[in-house]
Structure formats: structure tokens, C-alpha cells
Motif scaffolding. Structure first.
Motif, mmCIF file in Angstrom:
data_model
loop_
_atom_site.group_PDB
_atom_site.id
_atom_site.type_symbol
_atom_site.label_atom_id
_atom_site.label_comp_id
_atom_site.label_asym_id
_atom_site.label_seq_id
_atom_site.Cartn_x
_atom_site.Cartn_y
_atom_site.Cartn_z
ATOM 1 N N LEU A 35 -2.228 -8.242 8.829
ATOM 2 C CA LEU A 35 -1.226 -7.836 7.902
ATOM 3 C C LEU A 35 -1.105 -8.986 6.893
ATOM 4 N N VAL A 39 -1.493 -8.798 2.735
ATOM 5 C CA VAL A 39 -0.677 -9.055 1.794
ATOM 6 C C VAL A 39 -1.517 -10.234 0.733
ATOM 7 N N PRO A 130 8.736 -8.509 7.005
ATOM 8 C CA PRO A 130 8.371 -8.975 5.697
ATOM 9 C C PRO A 130 9.207 -10.232 5.164
ATOM 10 N N PHE A 341 7.872 -4.672 1.148
ATOM 11 C CA PHE A 341 6.822 -5.480 0.473
ATOM 12 C C PHE A 341 6.826 -4.176 -0.751
ATOM 13 N N LEU A 379 0.944 -1.617 1.686
ATOM 14 C CA LEU A 379 2.093 -2.582 2.258
ATOM 15 C C LEU A 379 3.418 -1.722 2.052
ATOM 16 N N TYR A 382 4.263 0.153 4.568
ATOM 17 C CA TYR A 382 4.292 -0.597 6.045
ATOM 18 C C TYR A 382 5.820 -0.496 6.727
#
Length: 477
Positions: A35, A39, A130, A341, A379, A382
Motif C-alpha cells: 500500500l 502511495v 490513510p 486518499f 488509492l 481503497y
């Protein structure tokens, strides 16, 4: 031929059962690392905020203590990273530190005999939320601050009996956390109180006291050389003054003429912290700038709190309660909680001279951040299924509090640290969802340890009991 009683090894089955737990955590950490890689691909650079990020970078460039809000602990890390001239690399290192926080939580809970699944469950918020990951991707001190406190907790709880070495390590890490964000300084006192209650002895107490206070004293001396006062920052009075602006009644307080200039003047904003920056607020109308009147602001704020203690307590309770709402409440209105995100672009304030100076001296590629496709769409989609609603955070704190009542009280230390980190920023300035985050890993540890407080500790069997069970103690050599 009969087998020896030593051939029966009771610890081995337990060791075998621990392996699947480690495998589960290994899978979870791998997913958390993936993850974070996503990012790094989904945003073209690290996020820089005005004014915080550039203040940290400016302090790293000139190696002098900032005279306002931020002590230099995080800037020292930025100074160490300066030869690489890359804020993206800093974000990558901080993502690794975020994974390390999860590993420390897991190791601590396994040391406390929790099963692998339970220890892994306690790491999920810090590994997948997040809010934590976005802070890791920003030039902000939060990730370093959380890592230092969790590291100090690990050292403090590594054994039932705290050794002088572990006490010194915990004290040093808490001192570094205090030099990263001053809210951690009182945690040294809480840790010392824990050693006193546990009757750890004078050596661990002395080791922690020295390791925890000497760095702070040295930094305060360095600060005095540059700013003329023995302190860690120059904003504590300004922050506390802003806290009192939501309830101060000068007809009740009756301050002396010099302090009366700081009374509320009719300016109304939507959060206490906004008074620090509101140009029409009474402090900001004084000549010389807000931080030039830090001592006067502190004197006024203390006088207000002494005259209106119940009003002060009511404001602290009201703002702290924002941490426990099911749906996050923006506070102030312009600050929206981080729960996902986002996609988009976030330009830098190019009109500020400091931006150009930092770009030239630290990283020529410093720029505004933007999202990158197709990773940003992944993202944005997500689904964080373990999103820690404020109400669930309250349940964790309640569970940790209950686990602090039993005879063993294994949850007491992480729970006390979590509660302090939750309430202290509100009491000193204002509520901020970002400032709640350091309390969450500690609350998870406390809640995970809470059931252990209801169990009686296993006592080591005597030689006679071991002989009856067919188990022989190893002979001393």
C-alpha cells in the motif's frame, strides 16, 4: 530403555503455535508495504504544508531553534537527510518508519504473551489507516513523534521488572519525542511515576531521569543562546492564550492593565487555534508580532484559568469529545479529517521567499504535489474496512481503562500515555484530528492488553510440583 523426563519439552508446542501468528503478521506487513509503494507511485512528490513543513526545513538548513511553535527534533532528521536533496526519499524513509511502528506494537504484544492474531489485529490502524499513511508521505513530524513514543513504550514494557538500561532508553526516546513535539515532555514524568509505583528501584529511576532531562536541558540552553530565554519553544503562552479566548470573561478575571490588552475584543472564529492567526484578535494587534508577547500571553491565560476553572474544563471536555463522534467533525471548519486518499493537485505558495530558499538549498525539485494515474484512482477506491470511527476509538480507550484497574494492570501505562496525548493538545491549544493520531496506537496496545488484567499470572512451578508432573527443571550451571 526408558526415556528421560527431560525429553518431554513443554515449551515446544507453544513455539510451534507462535509460527502461524508470525506468518499472519508477515502477510499483513507485506500488504501494508505494498500500500505504501502504491502511495509513492500515486503522488509525484512528498506533501509540503505551509507553514509547518517549510519551518522544519528552514530549521534544518540553518541549524538554529525555531522561536515559535516547533522544536528542532524533526529538523535534525531532515538535516541528516539533506545530503540526498530529496523530499521524496524522506517520504520513503517515513513510510518504512510507519511499518516499523506496526512491528514494534506486534513485538510488544507478543512479548506480553498475546496470540499472533490478537497482536496483529492491534497493528491494523497504524498500518492501514490513510490518516497515518498520508502523514508518512508529508514533511511533518508526526511519524517520528509516534515512532519515538511507541519505542519508549516498548523499552519500558520489555520486561516485568524494568532494568536501568531499558529505563534510560525509554527516557531518552521520550526526551527526543519532546524535542519533536513538546506535548511529549510530561510523558517523562508519567514514566517516572510508573517506575515509582512499581518500586523499580533507584537505579532505573535515576537512569530515566538523567536520560530524559539532560537532552531537554541541553536544548533549552541552545534555545536560550538564540532567543534569550531558557525554554523549548516560544509559543506555549500564545497557544494557551488562544485556548482561553473561547471562554475568557475579563469582568470576572479583572486582569492588570498590561494583560487587559489581551482580553477578547469581539473577534469571533470557529476554533480556539484560529485566534493565533486571526489578524484582528487582541494579541495580534500588539506591536512586535504575536510570539514577542509569549510571556505576557501565558500570564494572562493562567490568570483566566485560575479565575474560571470550570469554564476551562468545560471547553476541554467539549473539544475532546470531538474525537469520539461516529462521523468526523471538521474542526475548525476549514480542516477536514483525513479518511481517504484524494486525487488532485496541491500547489505551493510560490510568493513566499522561504519556498525559494528551501528549494535552492535543500531540494531543487521541491514542488507542489499532484496525484498520478492510474495509481491515484486505485488509492481513491481503497476501501479501508477497519476505518477507526471515533466511537470505536472511545471503545478502545474504555477497554484499556478497564484493563488498568486489575491487580496486574498491564494496560495502565499505554492507556495513561494515550489519554494524556489525547487531552493535552486540547488543554494547551485546541482539538485537531491530526493530534489524535498519536494516541491511537497506544490505545490499541492498551485494549489488546486489557484481558490480561483479569487473569492471574502463571507462577513458575516448584521443583516438587515439577517432579510430580514429570518435568525436571534444568540444573543451574
Amino acid at each position: 530403555m526408558t526415556s528421560s523426563p527431560v525429553a518431554a519439552r513443554p515449551p515446544l508446542p507453544a513455539a510451534r503455535t507462535a509460527t502461524p501468528g508470525h506468518r499472519l503478521f508477515a502477510v499483513v506487513v507485506t500488504l501494508a508495504a505494498a500500500l505504501r509503494v502504491l502511495v509513492m507511485l500515486g503522488y509525484d512528490t512528498a506533501r509540503l504544508y505551509w507553514y509547518d513543513s517549510f519551518t522544519y526545513l528552514d530549521t534544518a538548513l540553518h541549524l538554529r531553534p525555531n522561536g515559535a511553535f516547533h522544536p528542532a527534533g524533526y529538523s535534525w532528521f531532515l538535516w541528516l537527510m539533506r545530503p540526498f536533496h530529496s523530499v521524496e526519499l524522506i517520504a520513503g524513509v517515513q513510510h518504512a518508519v510507519g511499518l516499523g511502528i506496526g512491528v514494534m506494537i506486534y513485538v510488544l504484544l507478543r512479548r506480553r504473551s498475546l496470540p499472533g492474531w490478537a497482536a496483529t489485529l492491534a497493528t491494523l490502524p497504524v498500518l492501514f489507516d490513510p490518516a497515518f499513511i498520508r502523514l508518512e508521505h508529508a514533511i511533518l513530524s508526526d511519524t517520528q513523534f509516534i515512532a519515538l513514543i511507541v519505542g519508549a513504550l516498548l523499552a519500558l514494557m520489555w520486561r516485568e521488572t524494568v532494568s536501568a538500561r531499558h529505563a534510560a532508553l525509554a527516557g531518552l526516546l521520550l526526551a527526543l519525542a519532546g524535542l519533536t513535539r513538546t506535548a511529549a515532555v510530561p510523558l517523562i514524568g508519567l514514566a517516572l511515576l510508573h517506575l515509582l509505583v512499581r518500586r523499580a528501584g533507584w537505579r532505573p529511576l535515576a537512569a530515566m531521569a538523567l536520560a530524559g532531562t539532560l537532552p531537554l536541558v541541553a536544548y533549552a540552553g541552545w534555545y536560550a543562546q538564540h532567543h534569550g530565554r531558557f525554554a523549548l519553544s516560544g509559543s506555549d503562552g500564545v497557544a494557551l492564550w488562544a485556548r482561553t479566548m473561547t471562554f475568557a470573561d475579563c469582568s470576572v478575571v479583572k486582569p492588570p492593565p498590561q494583560e487587559a490588552r489581551l482580553c477578547p475584543n469581539g473577534t469571533v472564529v470557529d476554533a480556539a487555534s484560529e485566534y493565533v492567526w486571526a489578524p484582528t484578535a487582541s494579541l495580534n494587534r500588539l506591536p512586535g508580532g504575536r510570539f514577542a508577547h509569549n510571556d505576557l500571553a501565558r500570564s494572562f491565560a493562567v490568570r483566566v484559568i485560575a479565575a474560571q476553572p470550570l469554564d476551562y474544563l468545560a471547553e476541554v471536555v467539549k473539544d475532546t469529545s470531538l474525537a469520539f463522534t461516529w462521523e468526523p467533525v471538521p474542526h475548525p471548519d476549514r480542516m477536514h479529517p483525513t479518511t481517504s486518499f484524494p486525487r488532485g493537485s496541491w500547489p505551493l505558495p510560490e510568493q513566499h521567499a522561504l519556498v525559494g530558499e528551501v528549494r535552492r538549498a535543500y531540494d531543487p525539485d521541491i514542488r507542489g504535489m499532484r496525484s498520478v494515474e492510474p495509481y491515484a484512482s486505485l488509492l481513491a477506491a481503497y476501501p479501508y474496512p477497519w476505518f477507526l470511527h471515533g466511537t470505536l476509538f472511545g471503545v478502545l480507550l474504555l477497554a484499556g481503562g478497564l484493563g488498568s484497574i486489575g491487580r496486574r494492570r498491564p494496560a495502565l501505562v499505554p492507556w495513561a500515555l494515550a489519554m494524556f496525548l489525547l487531552v493535552a493538545p486540547v488543554a494547551a491549544l485546541d482539538f485537531d484530528h491530526r493530534y489524535v493520531l498519536p494516541a491511537i496506537p497506544l490505545a490499541c496496545v492498551a485494549a489488546a492488553l486489557a484481558p490480561a488484567g483479569t487473569r492471574r499470572p502463571r507462577s513458575r512451578p516448584s521443583r516438587r510440583e515439577g517432579a510430580r508432573a514429570g518435568v525436571r527443571r534444568p540444573a543451574r550451571v
